[in-house]
Scaffold this active site. Structure first.
Site, PDB file in Angstrom:
ATOM      1  N   LYS A  18      52.046  19.852  48.724  1.00 44.00           N
ATOM      2  CA  LYS A  18      53.224  20.112  47.858  1.00 44.00           C
ATOM      3  C   LYS A  18      54.820  20.328  48.515  1.00 44.00           C
ATOM      4  O   LYS A  18      55.761  19.909  47.511  1.00 44.00           O
ATOM      5  CB  LYS A  18      53.044  21.584  47.501  1.00 44.00           C
ATOM      6  CG  LYS A  18      52.931  22.602  48.328  1.00 44.00           C
ATOM      7  CD  LYS A  18      52.595  23.925  47.828  1.00 44.00           C
ATOM      8  CE  LYS A  18      52.752  25.121  48.870  1.00 44.00           C
ATOM      9  NZ  LYS A  18      51.987  24.797  50.353  1.00 44.00           N
ATOM     10  N   ARG A  71      54.004  33.595  46.986  1.00 44.81           N
ATOM     11  CA  ARG A  71      52.729  33.565  47.721  1.00 44.81           C
ATOM     12  C   ARG A  71      51.744  34.508  47.405  1.00 44.81           C
ATOM     13  O   ARG A  71      50.700  34.682  47.693  1.00 44.81           O
ATOM     14  CB  ARG A  71      52.988  33.800  49.295  1.00 44.81           C
ATOM     15  CG  ARG A  71      53.474  32.479  49.952  1.00 44.81           C
ATOM     16  CD  ARG A  71      52.259  31.622  50.544  1.00 44.81           C
ATOM     17  NE  ARG A  71      52.223  31.222  51.879  1.00 44.81           N
ATOM     18  CZ  ARG A  71      52.909  30.083  52.420  1.00 44.81           C
ATOM     19  NH1 ARG A  71      54.167  29.565  51.610  1.00 44.81           N
ATOM     20  NH2 ARG A  71      52.807  29.687  53.535  1.00 44.81           N
ATOM     21  N   ARG A 125      49.277  16.201  60.915  1.00 49.00           N
ATOM     22  CA  ARG A 125      50.541  16.345  60.663  1.00 49.00           C
ATOM     23  C   ARG A 125      51.371  16.378  61.611  1.00 49.00           C
ATOM     24  O   ARG A 125      51.244  17.064  62.773  1.00 49.00           O
ATOM     25  CB  ARG A 125      50.534  17.427  59.846  1.00 49.00           C
ATOM     26  CG  ARG A 125      51.895  17.676  59.069  1.00 49.00           C
ATOM     27  CD  ARG A 125      51.716  18.681  57.672  1.00 49.00           C
ATOM     28  NE  ARG A 125      51.584  19.834  57.950  1.00 49.00           N
ATOM     29  CZ  ARG A 125      51.877  20.836  57.017  1.00 49.00           C
ATOM     30  NH1 ARG A 125      51.697  20.596  55.967  1.00 49.00           N
ATOM     31  NH2 ARG A 125      51.471  22.110  57.567  1.00 49.00           N
ATOM     32  N   ARG A 167      53.604  21.325  64.502  1.00 46.52           N
ATOM     33  CA  ARG A 167      53.847  22.829  64.436  1.00 46.52           C
ATOM     34  C   ARG A 167      52.751  23.508  65.141  1.00 46.52           C
ATOM     35  O   ARG A 167      51.534  23.385  64.960  1.00 46.52           O
ATOM     36  CB  ARG A 167      53.899  23.166  63.021  1.00 46.52           C
ATOM     37  CG  ARG A 167      55.034  22.676  62.176  1.00 46.52           C
ATOM     38  CD  ARG A 167      54.937  22.976  60.711  1.00 46.52           C
ATOM     39  NE  ARG A 167      54.457  24.155  60.254  1.00 46.52           N
ATOM     40  CZ  ARG A 167      53.961  24.471  59.094  1.00 46.52           C
ATOM     41  NH1 ARG A 167      54.750  23.438  58.176  1.00 46.52           N
ATOM     42  NH2 ARG A 167      53.631  25.539  58.573  1.00 46.52           N
ATOM     43  N   ARG A 225      45.291  30.484  57.880  1.00 45.51           N
ATOM     44  CA  ARG A 225      46.317  30.347  56.888  1.00 45.51           C
ATOM     45  C   ARG A 225      45.627  30.183  55.742  1.00 45.51           C
ATOM     46  O   ARG A 225      45.942  30.514  54.724  1.00 45.51           O
ATOM     47  CB  ARG A 225      47.186  29.210  57.374  1.00 45.51           C
ATOM     48  CG  ARG A 225      48.105  29.721  58.329  1.00 45.51           C
ATOM     49  CD  ARG A 225      48.841  28.385  58.937  1.00 45.51           C
ATOM     50  NE  ARG A 225      49.844  27.750  58.026  1.00 45.51           N
ATOM     51  CZ  ARG A 225      50.210  26.310  57.947  1.00 45.51           C
ATOM     52  NH1 ARG A 225      49.702  25.581  59.039  1.00 45.51           N
ATOM     53  NH2 ARG A 225      50.988  25.687  57.151  1.00 45.51           N
TER      54      ARG A 225
HETATM   55  P1  AMP Z   1      54.581  26.907  55.082  1.00 40.32           P
HETATM   56  O1  AMP Z   1      55.377  26.069  55.716  1.00 40.32           O
HETATM   57  O2  AMP Z   1      54.726  27.136  53.629  1.00 40.32           O
HETATM   58  O3  AMP Z   1      52.942  26.697  55.234  1.00 40.32           O
HETATM   59  O4  AMP Z   1      54.881  28.438  55.589  1.00 40.32           O
HETATM   60  C1  AMP Z   1      54.538  28.693  57.134  1.00 40.32           C
HETATM   61  C2  AMP Z   1      54.675  30.213  57.542  1.00 40.32           C
HETATM   62  O5  AMP Z   1      55.806  30.871  57.072  1.00 40.32           O
HETATM   63  C3  AMP Z   1      53.404  31.095  56.667  1.00 40.32           C
HETATM   64  O6  AMP Z   1      52.146  30.693  57.513  1.00 40.32           O
HETATM   65  C4  AMP Z   1      53.898  32.335  56.719  1.00 40.32           C
HETATM   66  O7  AMP Z   1      53.875  32.961  57.787  1.00 40.32           O
HETATM   67  C5  AMP Z   1      55.365  32.270  56.553  1.00 40.32           C
HETATM   68  N1  AMP Z   1      55.884  31.942  54.996  1.00 40.32           N
HETATM   69  C6  AMP Z   1      56.336  30.776  54.258  1.00 40.32           C
HETATM   70  N2  AMP Z   1      56.586  31.367  53.024  1.00 40.32           N
HETATM   71  C7  AMP Z   1      56.309  32.533  52.815  1.00 40.32           C
HETATM   72  C8  AMP Z   1      56.187  33.546  51.871  1.00 40.32           C
HETATM   73  N3  AMP Z   1      56.509  33.292  50.577  1.00 40.32           N
HETATM   74  N4  AMP Z   1      55.598  34.689  52.126  1.00 40.32           N
HETATM   75  C9  AMP Z   1      55.187  35.254  53.270  1.00 40.32           C
HETATM   76  N5  AMP Z   1      55.244  34.421  54.169  1.00 40.32           N
HETATM   77  C10 AMP Z   1      55.668  33.112  54.160  1.00 40.32           C
END
Ligand code: AMP
Length: 216
Positions: free
Chosen positions: A13, A88, A127, A160, A171
Site C-alpha cells: 500500500k 489502524r 524489503r 527496518r 505485526r
Molecule cells: P508501518 O510502516 O505502517 O508498518 O508502521 C510501522 C510501525 O509504526 C507500526 O508497527 C506501529 O508500531 C507504528 N504505527 C504506524 N502507524 C500507526 C497507527 N496508525 N497507529 C499506531 N501505530 C502505528
C-alpha cells in the site's frame, strides 16, 4: 481527493500510495514514516513511540491521532491526501472523521489492498529501504540496479528492524486483531474498494486507479 489506503504490512500500500500521490499531485502521508522520522530525530513523540514500534505493537492512539491532525492542518493537505497506515483501528477512524469534519470534508474512498499472510512474510523479509530518500526496494521482486544501494540517491540500503521475521509475525497478528474491524467499518459506510495485492505491481496500480476513478 481524500483517500485512505488500508491493508496489512507488506501489502504494497505504501508503494501504491506513493505512485498515486505522484500521479495526482497530493501528499502521501505515512504514519509509519512520520513515526520513524520522529524516532531518528529523537523528538518526544519518537522517544515514546520507539519501544512500541520495536515490538511490532501499535503506538497509542492519542499520539498518532495528534500527529495526523497536525499534519492534515498543513496547507498542502488542503488539496487532498493519501493516508497510508492510518487509521489502524475503528477508534482512529472515528478520530479521523472528527478532524475531517472540522477542516476538510469526508473521505472519498478507502482502498483495501489484501494479500495472504505467507506472501506478506516473504515480501517483508526481502524489503530494503533507503534511509535518506525513503525509496523502497525488494531483493528479489524489485532489486536496485546496484545491489545494496539506492537507485535514486546512491545511499546504502537498510532493513527496518521491525521487518525481521519474528516481528513481522507479531505485526500481522496486531493487524488482524485491530485493523480487520476497519474493513467492516468502511464497508458499512460504502467507502471500501478492494484490490488484489498479489498481482504484479503495475496491475495493482491499475486496479487502484479503477477504485479511485470515481473519487478523482
Ligand atoms: P508501518 O510502516 O505502517 O508498518 O508502521 C510501522 C510501525 O509504526 C507500526 O508497527 C506501529 O508500531 C507504528 N504505527 C504506524 N502507524 C500507526 C497507527 N496508525 N497507529 C499506531 N501505530 C502505528
Amino acid at each position: 481527493m481524500r483517500v485512505v489506503f488500508l491493508g496489512p504490512p507488506g501489502a504494497g500500500k505504501g508503494t501504491q500510495a506513493a505512485r498515486i500521490a505522484r500521479l495526482r499531485g497530493v501528499p502521501h502521508l505515512s504514519t509509519g514514516e512520520m513515526l520513524r522520522r520522529a524516532v531518528r530525530e529523537g523528538t518526544p513523540v519518537g522517544l515514546q513511540a520507539k519501544g512500541h514500534m520495536e515490538r511490532g505493537a501499535l503506538v497509542p492512539d492519542d499520539m498518532v491521532d495528534r500527529l495526523v491532525a497536525e499534519r492534515l492542518a498543513l496547507p498542502d493537505a488542503g488539496r487532498g491526501f493519501l493516508l497510508d497506515g492510518y487509521p489502524r483501528n475503528p477508534a482512529q477512524a472515528r478520530a479521523l472523521e472528527q478532524v475531517l469534519a472540522r477542516r476538510h470534508g469526508p473521505l472519498d474512498r478507502v482502498v483495501y489492498v489484501h494479500v495472504d499472510d505467507d506472501t506478506l512474510v516473504e515480501r517483508i523479509a526481502g524489503r530494503r529501504g533507503c534511509p535518506k530518500c525513503g525509496a523502497v526496494f525488494h531483493v528479489a521482486a524489485r532489486p536496485p540496479k546496484k545491489p545494496g544501494f539506492c537507485d535514486s540517491c546512491g545511499s546504502a540500503l537498510v532493513q527496518r528492524a521491525d521487518d525481521a521475521e519474528a516481528v513481522v509475525r507479531d505485526r500481522l497478528r496486531v493487524y488482524h486483531d485491530n485493523t480487520a474491524g476497519l474493513v467492516r467499518y468502511y464497508e458499512e459506510r460504502g467507502l471500501l474498494g478492494r484490490v488484489d495485492g498479489n498481482l504484479p505491481i503495475d496491475e495493482v496500480t491499475h486496479a487502484v486507479e479503477a477504485v479511485l476513478g470515481s473519487a478523482a
